[in-house]
Write a protein that holds these residues in place. Structure first.
Motif, PDB file in Angstrom:
ATOM      1  N   GLY B 152      -7.744  -2.295 -24.305  1.00 13.50           N
ATOM      2  CA  GLY B 152      -6.276  -2.211 -23.391  1.00 13.50           C
ATOM      3  C   GLY B 152      -6.795  -1.546 -21.960  1.00 13.50           C
ATOM      4  N   VAL B 153      -6.907  -2.020 -21.190  1.00 15.41           N
ATOM      5  CA  VAL B 153      -6.896  -1.367 -20.066  1.00 15.41           C
ATOM      6  C   VAL B 153      -6.120  -1.587 -19.705  1.00 15.41           C
ATOM      7  N   PHE B 154      -4.987  -0.844 -18.412  1.00  7.34           N
ATOM      8  CA  PHE B 154      -4.242  -1.328 -17.041  1.00  7.34           C
ATOM      9  C   PHE B 154      -4.488  -0.359 -16.220  1.00  7.34           C
ATOM     10  N   ASP B 155      -5.077  -1.323 -15.478  1.00  6.96           N
ATOM     11  CA  ASP B 155      -4.566  -1.208 -14.021  1.00  6.96           C
ATOM     12  C   ASP B 155      -4.274  -0.973 -12.344  1.00  6.96           C
ATOM     13  N   ASP B 156      -3.960  -0.163 -11.498  1.00  8.85           N
ATOM     14  CA  ASP B 156      -3.031  -0.617 -10.663  1.00  8.85           C
ATOM     15  C   ASP B 156      -3.125   0.191  -9.252  1.00  8.85           C
ATOM     16  N   MET B 157      -2.760   0.060  -8.365  1.00 14.10           N
ATOM     17  CA  MET B 157      -2.793   0.529  -6.990  1.00 14.10           C
ATOM     18  C   MET B 157      -1.296   0.742  -6.856  1.00 14.10           C
TER      19      MET B 157
END
Lengths: 286, 324
Positions: B152-157
């Protein structure tokens, strides 16, 4: 954490097997030594596989066409230049998508997402989708077959019913509505009344766009166009420019007859709970 | 904490966890945490995965479209006239560079006699470093917990304060009892039923994969005229479309195609023989000035590996839901 209650034992075995495989680095070489990429969900991948297709690669096609200055001003009725630019951009983007698909070894593109921008001086079309190929020989080998904006689920359903996608059918029209006369303007002041100049402009744009989409379908020998999506309303470049854009997938009957898929009717038991305002129970008189 | 730049694939740092002292203390005991929804949590338990902790990684980077060093266009083969300039894509140092020459000869000092598309390699490297650090630190935390993987990885910038951006990555570290500890925990954007189906279909999650490609376009006269709408007449003439001034904007089309192709090639370079599943592409354009564009594509997905063959599904049964 304490050990959870036993769940699905075969699934747990599969998870352990997957983790062990990662540890041993047992990498299965992709067919042809090339990694595959796709934007499909696992459901879509499985469904496609059951229908004899597999994803090959992500493919893209982008085309910008220019619109000269001044075409939106001092005119009424349909503006030809953006319509021509739209048609050219769609054709070029689709051709690029097809070229990428063929280069990747695919014979069709499904789930095509369509990005459209219309500004005063250009029309931009961006297409992206997943190239797919047959897992078993059965169709025209190595031949390009279709581009479709249908999802994998719709694609499988369509082909089971005996229909086959051919390509993207599209049409657009941009119409500048005439100004009202002074008498019309004066008589309509302070009223909620129809503005026939804008309604008629929208109708004209609709007729032209739908007609062009139909012609686009006919040019690929489609018998019909499914899953048509419309974009209509005011164009961003001017308050009096009405735009109407229609997209869909051209289809034809592969075997000459429609096959009934005889759907089963089900009553799902996961219906959303209907909520109500608890405070309403305290209203006077209740 | 690992601070080494990463070329795109997450630096797991699993071999030598070097977390801040406070994090080591927090992770060493107490209640476990999870970022999963209740449904995904239940599904993970069903798969035999035990949540160990909600792990995160962050990296704050100074951010600019222009480098303060390396000339006007750092990374552009040393600037205008540098050795990387060429007429074909992929010349020089392997970066995309393509140029256009004005067909008109001298017209005026303001006439754009030269146009170029080039890859913003320094921007791509910066993004790769930031994303790699954040994801690597997240995986490092998971490794220190003895995790088998992160689901359930969430990533953003996102912009943080003036001139800086923050890369964020978070997910739930899980253990699969009864399996050897892998060299590095796996990571995946998937969780719950989708992850279960993936495994049942014969794919093992390997890692999250992501890349950014960026292409800058400095338009030459024809492109400039086309984007300004002034291409009517002798400059562009009547095209095959039959309408004066209506035609493909070739330089933009080449730049757009290059940005997407670069993103696909970069992410494929992270895959080895594995498969990219459930990819998403985000593209943005910024108009820097009239006739000039900066195009950016972010491509993300799950790197998965086939560990067994799977049988095709039986023909699915079409159903009609009796629900409004």
């Amino acid at each position: 954490m304490s050990t959870p209650a036993e769940g699905s034992a075969p699934l747990r075995d599969e998870v352990r097997r997957a983790v062990v495989a990662l540890g041993t680095g047992a990498e299965r070489a992709a067919e042809g030594g090339r990694a595959t990429t796709s934007d499909l969900t696992i459901d879509e991948t499985l469904l496609l596989h059951s229908a004899g297709w597999e994803p090959v690669d992500l493919v893209f096609g982008v085309s910008w066409w220019s619109i000269p200055w001044g075409v939106w001003q001092w005119t009424t009725g349909e503006v030809q230049e953006p319509c021509v630019a739209f048609g050219g951009a769609v054709d070029q983007a689709a051709a690029l998508l097809r070229r990428e698909c063929e280069k990747a070894g695919g014979s069709g593109v499904i789930g095509v997402e369509i990005g459209l921008t219309v500004s005063s001086h250009h029309v931009a079309i961006a297409l992206s989708g997943t190239a797919v190929r047959r897992t078993q020989p059965g169709g025209p080998s190595g031949k390009f077959e279709f581009i479709s904006d249908l999802s994998a689920r719709d694609f499988v359903l369509l082909t089971r019913a005996g229909w086959w996608p051919l390509g993207l059918a599209a049409g657009a029209s941009f119409v500048v509505a005439p100004r009202r006369t002074v008498a019309q303007w004066a008589s309509q002041q302070g009223q909620n009344t129809e503005l026939p100049n804008l309604t008629e402009a929208l109708y004209l744009a609709r007729e032209r766009a739908m007609e062009r989409m139909q012609h686009s379908g006919e040019s690929m020998r489609a018998e019909g166009i499914v899953a048509v999506k419309l974009r209509e309303g005011r164009a961003s470049s001017s308050v009096r420019v009405m735009q109407f854009v229609a997209f869909g997938t051209g289809v034809h009957l592969a075997d000459g007859t429609h096959r009934s898929i005889s759907p089963e009717m089900v009553v799902p038991l996961d219906e959303k709970v209907r909520l109500f305002e608890a405070t309403s129970l305290r209203k006077p008189g209740r | 904490m690992s601070t080494a730049p990463n070329a795109g694939s997450p630096d797991t740092g699993a071999g030598a966890p070097d977390l801040p002292e406070a994090a080591v203390h927090r992770l060493s005991g107490g209640a476990w945490s999870s970022g999963l929804s209740v449904a995904d949590f239940a599904s993970c338990l069903d798969m035999g995965m035990e949540p160990l902790g909600y792990v995160q990684g962050y990296a704050v980077m100074q951010w600019s479209w222009y480098m303060s060093t390396g000339g006007f266009a750092g990374g552009f083969g040393g600037g205008f006239g540098g050795p990387a300039l060429g007429t074909g894509a992929g010349q020089g140092r392997g970066q995309y560079v393509e140029q256009w020459q004005c067909p008109h000869g001298f017209v005026s000092a303001e006439h754009r006699t030269y146009g170029v598309n080039y890859e913003l390699t320094w921007l791509e490297r910066s993004w790769s470093t930031g994303w790699g650090l954040a994801v690597g630190r997240m995986v490092e935390e998971a490794a220190s917990l003895g995790a088998t993987g992160v689901v359930g990885v969430f990533d953003d910038m996102r912009p943080l304060v003036g001139g800086t951006v923050e890369f964020r990555a978070s997910g739930t570290a899980v253990a699969v009892p009864g399996t050897p500890t892998p060299p590095a925990p796996f990571s995946t954007y998937l969780s719950g039923q989708r992850l279960a189906k993936l495994v049942e279909a014969g794919f093992a999650p390997v890692s999250v994969a992501a890349t950014l490609s960026a292409v800058r376009m400095l338009g030459y006269c024809i492109t400039h005229y086309q984007l300004a709408g002034t291409s009517v007449g002798t400059w562009y003439g009547t095209t095959a479309s039959g309408a004066a001034g209506v035609g493909p904007v070739d330089q933009v089309n080449r730049a757009q195609a290059a940005a997407r192709r670069l993103a696909r090639e970069r992410i494929r370079a992270q895959l080895g023989h594995d498969i990219l599943h459930g990819a998403t592409l985000e593209d943005t354009e910024r108009e820097i000035g009239e006739g000039d564009l900066a195009i950016q594509c972010t491509l993300k997905g799950n790197r998965v590996r086939r560990f067994k063959d799977y049988d095709p599904l039986p023909d699915p049964t079409p159903v009609v839901r009796l629900l409004t």
